[in-house]
Design an enzyme around this catalytic site. Structure first.
Site: not given
Ligand code: GLU
Length: 436
Positions: A16, A209-212
């Site tokens: 990503f 973070s990548k989940r945000d």
């Protein structure tokens, strides 16, 4: 390119493209363009488990989408090719020999270790000044399976590629004393370091973070953000022009961009501000560019096909452009222009039909239309004004119910423009269907 400045973006492909990485790439690119230097893209793909062609693709597509074109690197080549670490083993072997000959390595448990100097190192950081650190412990540079460690290949490539400024995230500051040790042991000049502060989540003190929500570049593309707007917003994450402006043409940012103006404080990601910047860019696009940008969004929402009448499409989109906040919501906003089978907003219906006799107003307007001389915005407005005068009510008593009957909404583009674009035949058909 007429300056000696050489900077690089050196991502490790992870699958990503995080906006923190994009901001690092952007600051490198801005600095290279500001100095008329060279912007290198180097893929740090030494972690075989994680790396794949697809992960590299995500980075390359994201950089291109943001308009951050590199002068040397994958696809474009350059005098230091290859720009994938996986293809540079011979170079690492060569530098390893130099370290061995200088007596700075030893083997233990099958791994190759680097012997630290034992002296404090000075990290010349453009944002924090000179940072002095003592690297106390020797560290592994080649693992027992023969694979080289990040610190080693990162420094070797920066030396080999003649990198003058290492602009990267602050999370690497703690690695820099190891890196300075390696530069010095290899007899190479230490580059200027520029450790840019982290990007924090919208709320709290955590790192993005990548989940945000909003963390991945590829999501912005999927959500139809304008790349110029995302790029402009990313410039503001840790940098600002001396005045309070937030929306600036990229040429101006390039000419103003200065490493010393990068903030020492962490930047906070603000999705609302990004949406605001995006809306501003959308409303200010040249009409033709707006149409070209929105057309695929309407196509992928299944609203229009390639065969759509370009003049009709232009009329609709020109009218929507001044109202639009984002392209993702555009299909809902304008679906009624392309199909009779549009959605009726029940909340709006409740409000409009709650009082007065809205249905009767629609009927009066419908009947009057047959006697309207033409279907221009002016004559439609005159028609509504004369009906209102005759019935002793307000123009709005006609405008709101009729708008709802032909579009299913209480909001949208200007009412008379809406009718004119839909055309007399369509308006009559929809009104009739509505009260029958
Ligand atoms: N591959 C490292 C990363 O993605 C690069 C660090 C650097 O820019 O020196 O974090």
């Amino acid at each position: 390119m007429n300056s000696k400045v050489r900077v690089r973006f050196a991502p490790s492909p992870t699958g990503f493209f995080h906006i923190g990485g994009a901001r690092t790439a952007l600051f490198n690119w801005l600095y290279a363009r500001h100095c008329k230097g060279t912007f290198v893209l180097r893929i740090e793909d030494t972690d075989k488990k994680r790396d794949s062609e697809e992960s590299v693709r995500v980075l390359i597509d994201g950089l291109k989408w943001l308009g951050l074109h590199w002068d040397e690197g994958p696809e474009v080549g350059g005098q230091y090719a290859p720009y994938f670490q996986s293809g540079r083993k011979h170079i690492y072997d060569d530098y390893l020999k130099r370290l061995m000959n200088a007596g700075r390595t030893y083997e233990r448990d099958g791994a190759v270790w680097f012997k630290v100097s034992g002296n404090p190192t000075v990290i010349p950081d453009e944002i924090r000044g000179n940072v002095t650190r003592l690297e106390e412990k020797d560290f592994v540079i080649i693992r027992s399976d023969g694979s080289p460690v990040f610190h080693f290949v990162n420094v070797v490539d920066d030396i080999d590629m003649g990198i003058t400024h290492v602009i990267r995230g602050e999370d690497h500051l703690s690695n820099s004393s190891k890196h300075v040790e390696l530069f010095e042991a290899l007899g190479a000049p230490v580059p200027v370091f520029v450790h840019i502060p982290l990007i924090l989540k919208t709320v709290g003190s955590g790192k993005m973070s990548k989940r945000d929500q909003g963390a991945l570049v590829e999501d912005y593309k999927a959500r139809w953000f304008l790349p110029e707007a995302v790029r402009n917003y990313l410039c503001l994450l840790g940098w600002s022009p001396k005045d309070d402006r937030e929306i600036l043409p990229i040429e101006e940012i390039i000419s103003l961009f200065d490493l010393r103006q990068i903030s020492r404080n962490n930047a906070r990601f603000d999705e609302k501000k990004l949406a605001h910047v995006n809306g501003h860019y959308l409303r200010n696009l040249p009409p033709e560019a707006f149409i070209n940008f929105c057309k695929p969004a309407l196509q992928s929402a299944g609203l229009i096909s390639e065969k759509i009448d370009p003049i009709y499409l232009a009329q609709v989109l020109n009218a929507c452009q001044e109202k639009v906040r984002d392209v993702k919501s555009l299909p809902n906003f304008c679906a009624h222009f392309f199909s009779d089978d549009f959605f009726f907003d029940d909340a709006a219906r409740g409000k409009i039909f709650k009082q007065g006799d809205a249905m009767a107003r629609i009927r009066e307007f419908y009947e009057a239309l047959f006697f309207a001389p033409d279907f221009t915005e002016e004559s439609l407005e005159t028609l509504v004004a004369s009906l209102a005068a005759a019935q002793g009510c307000k123009m709005g008593d006609y405008v709101h119910p009729v708008r709802f009957a032909v579009s299913g909404q209480s909001v949208g583009i200007g009412f008379y423009r809406l009718l004119r674009i839909l055309g007399k035949e369509c308006v009559i058909k929809r009104l009739k269907a509505f009260f029958q």
